[in-house]
Design an enzyme around this catalytic site. Structure first.
Site, PDB file in Angstrom:
ATOM      1  N   ASP A   1      47.758  66.245  53.871  1.00 18.75           N
ATOM      2  CA  ASP A   1      48.614  67.344  53.412  1.00 18.75           C
ATOM      3  C   ASP A   1      50.042  66.822  53.263  1.00 18.75           C
ATOM      4  O   ASP A   1      50.614  66.274  54.201  1.00 18.75           O
ATOM      5  CB  ASP A   1      48.564  68.475  54.451  1.00 18.75           C
ATOM      6  CG  ASP A   1      49.259  69.759  53.970  1.00 18.75           C
ATOM      7  OD1 ASP A   1      48.735  70.834  54.264  1.00 18.75           O
ATOM      8  OD2 ASP A   1      50.317  69.670  53.329  1.00 18.75           O
TER       9      ASP A   1
ATOM     10  N   ASP B   1      48.736  70.173  47.108  1.00 20.03           N
ATOM     11  CA  ASP B   1      49.235  69.089  47.971  1.00 20.03           C
ATOM     12  C   ASP B   1      48.294  68.728  49.108  1.00 20.03           C
ATOM     13  O   ASP B   1      48.718  68.130  50.083  1.00 20.03           O
ATOM     14  CB  ASP B   1      50.622  69.445  48.525  1.00 20.03           C
ATOM     15  CG  ASP B   1      50.569  70.322  49.765  1.00 20.03           C
ATOM     16  OD1 ASP B   1      49.646  71.155  49.865  1.00 20.03           O
ATOM     17  OD2 ASP B   1      51.437  70.156  50.635  1.00 20.03           O
ATOM     18  N   GLU B   2      47.032  69.046  48.953  1.00 15.38           N
ATOM     19  CA  GLU B   2      46.137  68.933  50.099  1.00 15.38           C
ATOM     20  C   GLU B   2      44.716  68.563  49.650  1.00 15.38           C
ATOM     21  O   GLU B   2      44.220  69.088  48.658  1.00 15.38           O
ATOM     22  CB  GLU B   2      46.159  70.321  50.722  1.00 15.38           C
ATOM     23  CG  GLU B   2      45.481  70.559  51.967  1.00 15.38           C
ATOM     24  CD  GLU B   2      45.450  72.082  52.207  1.00 15.38           C
ATOM     25  OE1 GLU B   2      44.704  72.471  53.085  1.00 15.38           O
ATOM     26  OE2 GLU B   2      46.138  72.860  51.499  1.00 15.38           O
TER      27      GLU B   2
HETATM   28  P1  TTP Z   1      51.969  73.798  52.193  1.00 15.17           P
HETATM   29  O1  TTP Z   1      51.233  72.514  52.372  1.00 15.17           O
HETATM   30  O2  TTP Z   1      51.467  74.994  52.919  1.00 15.17           O
HETATM   31  O3  TTP Z   1      53.493  73.625  52.603  1.00 15.17           O
HETATM   32  P2  TTP Z   1      54.468  72.392  52.429  1.00 15.17           P
HETATM   33  O4  TTP Z   1      53.786  71.217  51.857  1.00 15.17           O
HETATM   34  O5  TTP Z   1      55.660  72.877  51.688  1.00 15.17           O
HETATM   35  O6  TTP Z   1      54.931  72.122  53.909  1.00 15.17           O
HETATM   36  P3  TTP Z   1      54.121  71.436  55.099  1.00 15.17           P
HETATM   37  O7  TTP Z   1      54.904  70.223  55.452  1.00 15.17           O
HETATM   38  O8  TTP Z   1      54.123  72.456  56.195  1.00 15.17           O
HETATM   39  O9  TTP Z   1      52.746  71.130  54.594  1.00 15.17           O
HETATM   40  O10 TTP Z   1      52.028  74.181  50.669  1.00 15.17           O
HETATM   41  C1  TTP Z   1      52.149  73.221  49.645  1.00 15.17           C
HETATM   42  C2  TTP Z   1      53.032  73.718  48.532  1.00 15.17           C
HETATM   43  O11 TTP Z   1      52.530  74.932  48.020  1.00 15.17           O
HETATM   44  C3  TTP Z   1      54.454  74.018  48.987  1.00 15.17           C
HETATM   45  O12 TTP Z   1      55.298  72.887  48.924  1.00 15.17           O
HETATM   46  C4  TTP Z   1      54.867  75.092  48.045  1.00 15.17           C
HETATM   47  C5  TTP Z   1      53.595  75.809  47.672  1.00 15.17           C
HETATM   48  N1  TTP Z   1      53.507  77.082  48.403  1.00 15.17           N
HETATM   49  C6  TTP Z   1      53.952  78.234  47.781  1.00 15.17           C
HETATM   50  O13 TTP Z   1      54.362  78.223  46.619  1.00 15.17           O
HETATM   51  N2  TTP Z   1      53.895  79.422  48.479  1.00 15.17           N
HETATM   52  C7  TTP Z   1      53.454  79.508  49.770  1.00 15.17           C
HETATM   53  O14 TTP Z   1      53.439  80.581  50.373  1.00 15.17           O
HETATM   54  C8  TTP Z   1      52.995  78.290  50.408  1.00 15.17           C
HETATM   55  C9  TTP Z   1      52.497  78.313  51.813  1.00 15.17           C
HETATM   56  C10 TTP Z   1      53.043  77.115  49.676  1.00 15.17           C
HETATM   57 MG    MG Z   2      51.940  70.551  52.624  1.00 16.53          MG
END
Ligand code: TTP
Ligand code: MG
Length: 343
Positions: free
Chosen positions: A4, A102-103
């Site tokens: 992730d 992103d995962e």
């Molecule tokens: P996430 O992997 O949940 O968040 P992140 O990568 O920003 O942070 P983390 O380090 O905790 O993993 O989500 C991936 C992307 O998806 C994030 O950068 C933006 C988008 N996203 C949204 O647009 N709305 C949301 O509510 C969430 C959770 C994510």
């Molecule tokens: Mg993330």
């Protein structure tokens, strides 16, 4: 293995604009000095220190952190970076299941040992850092559930390995909300019963959980024990792109047939380009007035996305068919042996 990306949208923005370095960054709709509507997509870890979170109204984020840099969502850019990262992951996995922008889950069973899997994870992290200047967090475990919880365990830039014999110890102190499907509502019910952690959840019998939550109760029971059966499902990349048309009337009008083929080639090529595929094999199909159907194919040595190469080859193959005296009923074109374009 679960990978992730860290603060993904915000991290890409920081990389693109080095002057953002060290500053709290929020990606989402325009806060308009606190009057803006819409929500935060994500924010970097600096902004998280101020209490800003994904999905929070931007107006709230602005109140918490007016000095944050607010940026609009540039989804196309993130999608492009995401594709390149997924390509890196794919090259290291037995199987890859992308679950969001992103995962992804990687089946790395062929590594045989957890030690080897950990080395591979470090290699992947290094490659992503070097090629994309981005960090990710990785979790490794005996199933998707444990791997996902592990990747979230030590963010940002983490690498957490949970061997099968350590699963219970690992899960015990964690908030019960780490289990799949356990959201705020379920948590309220569990908290009332004194269940705060995954370890606490194990004190409830399957029967109790089912009476509380129906079939989902069974899932909580299994998950609390680190059990999960979901397989890693590789998404099916398309094997080919193609189009065909049947003429209104069977025809031997060569100009019409070539012109029709030209249109088909353009359509297919546009689709290939939009989805960022290279192709190696081109197949032309014809059906004659007697319904007999034939194909001819040719394969390039190297994958290409050249429109000229595609068209020239299509015309060459089609002309072979035009030597026949029978009228033509249908023509089609397809591209095979596809490969995602690398950057
Ligand atoms: P996430 O992997 O949940 O968040 P992140 O990568 O920003 O942070 P983390 O380090 O905790 O993993 O989500 C991936 C992307 O998806 C994030 O950068 C933006 C988008 N996203 C949204 O647009 N709305 C949301 O509510 C969430 C959770 C994510
Ligand atoms: Mg993330």
């Amino acid at each position: 293995m679960h990978v992730d990306m860290d603060a993904f949208f915000a991290a890409v923005e920081e990389r693109e604009n080095p002057e953002l370095k060290g500053k709290p960054v929020v990606v989402g709709s325009d806060p308009k000095e606190g009057k803006g509507r819409g929500v935060v997509s994500t924010c970097n870890y600096e902004a998280r220190k101020h209490g800003v979170r994904s999905a929070m109204p931007v107006s709230t984020a602005y109140k918490k952190c007016p000095e944050c840099v607010f940026l609009p969502v540039n989804y196309e850019l993130y999608a492009e970076v995401s594709q390149r990262i997924m390509q890196i992951l794919k090259e290291h996995a037995d199987k890859l299941e992308q679950v969001s922008i992103d995962e992804a889950y990687l089946d790395v069973s062929s590594q045989k040992t957890y030690e080897k899997a950990k080395e591979l994870a470090q290699k992947i992290k290094d490659e992503i850092r070097q090629k994309e200047q981005l960090t990710c967090s990785v979790g490794i475990g005996p199933n998707k559930l444990v791997a996902k919880i592990a990747s979230d365990y030590d963010k940002p830039d983490g690498l957490t390995v949970v061997r099968p014999e350590k699963v219970l110890v690992f899960l015990t102190p964690l908030d019960v909300g780490v289990l799949r499907g356990v959201g705020p509502k379920t948590k309220i019910v569990l908290n009332k019963l004194g269940v705060k952690t995954v370890g606490d959840a194990r004190t409830l019998s399957k029967k109790e959980l089912v009476s509380l939550f129906g079939v989902f109760g069974e899932s909580i029971y299994e998950q609390a024990r680190g059990k999960a059966t979901a397989e890693i499902v590789e998404e099916c990349a398309p094997k080919s792109f193609g189009r065909q048309v049947t003429f209104a009337q069977d025809t031997s009008d060569k100009a019409l047939i070539l012109e029709t083929m030209d249109g088909l080639v353009k359509d297919v090529w546009k689709q290939l380009r939009a989805e960022k595929f290279l192709f190696r094999t081109v197949t032309v199909k014809t059906r004659y007035e007697d319904f007999s159907t034939h194909t001819k194919s040719k394969t390039f040595i190297e994958p290409t996305d050249s429109f000229e190469a595609f068209r020239t080859l299509a015309v060459r193959l089609l002309k072979e068919f035009l030597k026949d005296e029978r009228k033509i009923r249908l023509v089609g074109i397809s591209a095979h042996n596809l490969k995602l374009k690398k950057y």
